[in-house]
Enzyme design. Structure first.
Site, mmCIF file in Angstrom:
data_model
loop_
_atom_site.group_PDB
_atom_site.id
_atom_site.type_symbol
_atom_site.label_atom_id
_atom_site.label_comp_id
_atom_site.label_asym_id
_atom_site.label_seq_id
_atom_site.Cartn_x
_atom_site.Cartn_y
_atom_site.Cartn_z
ATOM 1 N N SER A 89 0.856 -1.183 0.000
ATOM 2 C CA SER A 89 0.000 0.000 0.000
ATOM 3 C C SER A 89 0.893 1.235 0.000
ATOM 4 C CB SER A 89 -0.892 0.010 1.241
ATOM 5 O OG SER A 89 -0.099 0.327 2.368
ATOM 6 N N LYS A 90 0.252 2.386 0.008
ATOM 7 C CA LYS A 90 1.013 3.636 -0.078
ATOM 8 C C LYS A 90 2.009 3.802 1.058
ATOM 9 C CE LYS A 90 -2.136 6.353 -2.849
ATOM 10 N NZ LYS A 90 -3.441 6.943 -2.650
#
Ligand code: GLU
Length: 464
Positions: A239-240
């Site tokens: 994820s980010k």
């Protein structure tokens, strides 16, 4: 041409992310290797979340990565008539039914099931109902098998089986008349003649439901291959938090598509202990046999290492064209007499990204040189003035090429009795504004006679 037909089927609800790009790449490679067909299908049935902007971003990212497709892009929103027809077919054959349960009723049932420790499934209460005559809102559900097992032989994960009891009657058409993903994906994969569905393993649980729909509609079931997901270093889903997950963000950060492709393919696939693969190598070497069953771990350092490799070994002409874009992003207009391929040659051994290269190239193309304060103080001193003057004189009287420039320099060293560094480093500061530019002769040749002389004169003026 082989019969292999594969597809990439992104939902346009955001940019193309690393995981999606890898799925697209694997499909592309298989199609190219087998001389099959690669199809692009935009799964935009979720009208609320799908945007044209996302479609454009996905197409742009695929183009950047070099993942060309043979058919498409197809858009599911242009195929609603077909889906409606298939819903009607299932209804007519008693394989689907209208369900009038309200959202509240469903919530109550779900809560009751969970309180009982049961799986919160739809209980099938409308399954045998005679369709109502009034205009009560309804969804359409698929009548899934009540017992037995649905299994498939996944080309990556091996045989996977599901008890049909686990699968409740899923909604194939919403109250507003729009069809749902698990239903349309089957119709499209079947109607588009796909022979293999290769996708992320977040879809494994959908596969038995989809197989039952293939069977209900009388379609041949394709083969399936589910690619393990990508994790961050902490073994949590990528994820980010782990860095940029958008493909195009890597372009912005100065990565080359070759590096990203090479990196992505190794996230789940291997070929002995080889690490460097061009697209052509991959088309030759890629097979599903070497796709592992465990999740790939995203390693930004390795991606950077690959990028450095592709910059180092890249074609200066091509990198030069790219460099211009990155320089423009930094606000620089490249003068017509600066040959960017030559600039690249001086920097490709010292740049990990194109952004870094552009930053390092800025001094070549800028109008007004910015001097590093420390360098200026240390190297642009009064005693340097006659040295620069001598150098200007020598450069003016010679041809401005590799031999000429070197000879001019040597003469200055001889006349002044100074060591190379004593002249070279101040000259580097005069020409580049700092102390870390590439070799001084290369720099002069890239700058050209006029610019070199101008900068030496400007340095003299600065010394005052
Ligand atoms: N549109 C789905 C997604 O983006 C993929 C569907 C599929 O590959 O079957 O997750």
């Amino acid at each position: 041409m082989s019969d292999l037909r594969v597809r990439f089927a992104p939902s346009p609800t955001g940019y193309l992310h690393i995981g999606g790009a890898r799925t697209a790449l694997f499909n592309y490679l298989l199609a190219r290797k087998e001389q099959g067909t690669f199809i692009l299908r935009i799964e935009d049935t979720d009208v609320e979340r799908s945007t044209q902007e996302s479609v454009d971003a996905i197409l742009q990212a695929m183009d950047w990565l070099g993942l060309s497709y043979d058919e498409g892009p197809f858009y599911q929103t242009e195929r609603f008539d077909l889906y409606k027809e298939k819903v009607q077919q299932l209804l007519a054959e008693g394989k689907a039914y209208k369900c009038y349960c309200t959202a509240d009723e469903l919530t109550t049932k779900r809560e009751a099931a969970m309180a009982n420790g049961d799986k919160p499934q739809y209980d099938g209460s409308c399954r045998e109902l005679t369709p109502r005559e009034d205009d009560a809102p309804y969804v359409i559900r698929f009548k899934s098998k009540r017992d037995g097992v649905t299994s498939f032989n996944d080309k990556i994960k091996g045989t996977i089986s599901f008890n049909n009891q686990e699968l409740d009657d899923m909604i194939i058409q919403r109250t507003d008349g729009t069809p749902t993903y698990n239903f349309v994906v089957v119709i499209d994969d079947a109607e588009m003649g796909l022979t293999l569905v290769l996708r992320g393993d977040d879809h494994v649980n959908n596969t038995p439901r989809q197989i039952q729909i293939y069977q209900a509609l009388g379609y041949a079931v394709p083969e399936f291959a589910h690619v393990p997901m990508i994790l961050g270093a902490d073994k949590k889903r990528l994820s980010k938090r782990h860095g940029a997950t958008s493909v195009m963000a890597y372009r912005e950060m100065g990565y080359l598509p070759e590096a990203l492709v090479n990196y992505l393919v190794r996230l789940g696939w291997s070929f002995g202990d080889e690490e460097i693969f061009s697209m052509d190598d991959l088309v030759e070497k890629f097979t599903l046999d070497n796709v592992g069953r465990s999740a790939g771990v995203f390693n930004p350092d390795k991606l950077l290492w690959l990028n450095e490799h592709y910059i180092k070994t890249g074609d200066p002409q091509q990198l030069g064209t790219l460099l211009e874009e990155y320089l423009q992003q930094l606000g620089f207009q490249v003068p017509a007499d600066i040959d960017l391929a030559e600039v690249v040659k001086t920097l490709q051994d010292r740049s990990k990204t194109m952004v870094e290269m552009a930053e390092k190239a800025a001094f070549y193309v800028c109008d007004e040189l910015e001097y590093d304060a420390k360098a200026q103080q240390k190297f642009l001193t009064a005693e340097q003035k006659p040295v620069f003057e001598a150098l200007i004189g020598k450069l003016e009287s010679r041809e401005f090429n590799a031999e000429g420039v070197e000879a001019a320099f040597k003469e200055v060293l001889k006349e002044t009795g100074l060591k190379f560094g004593k002249v070279g480093q101040p000259t580097r500061v005069a020409l580049s504004g700092g102390t870390s530019a590439p070799g001084i002769f290369e720099v002069m040749l890239v700058l050209g006679r006029e610019r070199t002389l101008k900068r030496l004169r400007a340095a003299i003026e600065r010394i005052g």
